[in-house]
Design a protein around this motif. Structure first.
Motif: not given
Length: 256
Positions: A36-42, A44-48, A52-60, A140-142
């Motif tokens: 369970n991972i929490w991401i805080t950011g302004p 337009g910083s690319g959290k979502t 999505h890229a994480l899923a692609d890189s792990l083929s999930r 992942i919570a954004c």
């Protein structure tokens, strides 16, 4: 009594091209076994995008939820005919994948509290049955805030329950990656100059404690307008400087 930790199986991410400078940190959390991972950011910083890229890189599979108001939005429901209607979260939880809980600091307490058992235990009750959590399910919570309530910039955010926040094993502060933003634009002077202008305005807004968000989206979308022949000052009026007062526009050219 000691808790025995079983090391997670090693990851084998594939190369999917240029990513946010903090993307390796996200991978490192998964390699450590954080589910369970929490991401805080302004904005337009690319959290979502990173999730999505994480899923692609792990083929999930990638599963995403926007703002949720009720537990049914996440857990699904059984209709009057006895048919269970599933959700993106259920599919990720049961079959594996990256479950992105987007804009979670705008969710209602009814929705976030419904997640508590799913986040903390190895299984969760859904309307039709109890479901074990798939070992490859990463949640992942954004958010734009720390979950502690609205700010002067993000006024529509809620204060989240402390027990809910505690269920995220690691938290990342996500920042703008202007180098990545520049790499997404063509290699020409027009793109370089415009990206630098937007970044300078964003830095000035932060340095002068202006309660506005000037994000990489202004660089990416503004470039399209520039390419159509619109003058840079007019593009600024339509993007990052829209609605600002004369005093605020002056501040964007200053660094505190």
């Amino acid at each position: 009594r000691h808790i025995t930790f079983t090391p997670p199986p090693p990851l084998a991410p594939r190369d999917i091209g240029a990513q946010h400078a903090q993307f390796p940190d996200l991978l490192r959390l998964l390699e450590a076994g954080i589910q369970n991972i929490w991401i805080t950011g302004p904005s337009g910083s690319g959290k979502t995008y990173a999730a999505h890229a994480l899923a692609d890189s792990l083929s999930r599979p990638f599963h995403s939820h926007g703002a949720c108001l009720t537990s049914y939005d996440l857990l699904g429901f059984i209709d009057a005919g006895g048919t269970y209607h599933s959700t993106e979260f259920r599919r990720a939880y049961e079959h594996g994948g990256i479950a992105c809980l987007d804009e979670i600091d705008s969710w209602s307490p009814a929705a976030t509290l419904a997640l508590n058992e799913a986040l903390a235990n190895g299984s969760a009750p859904f309307p039709d049955k109890r479901v074990p959590r798939h070992p490859d399910c990463t949640i992942i919570a954004c958010a734009n805030t720390y979950g502690l309530g609205a700010t002067s910039t993000y006024v529509g955010r809620n204060r989240l329950d402390a027990a809910f926040l505690d269920r995220f094993g690691a938290k990342l502060e996500w920042t703008y990656d202007w180098a990545l933003t520049r790499s997404l634009l063509p290699s020409e002077d027009l793109a370089t100059q415009w990206c630098a202008r937007v970044r300078s305005a964003s830095d000035a807004a932060r340095a002068n404690a202006m309660q506005i968000a000037i994000t990489p989206r202004a660089a990416l979308e503004g470039y399209k307008l520039l390419r159509s022949g619109i003058a840079p000052d007019a593009v600024a009026d339509m993007t990052y400087a829209f609605g600002l007062t004369a005093q605020q526009r002056t501040q964007l050219t200053q660094t505190a």
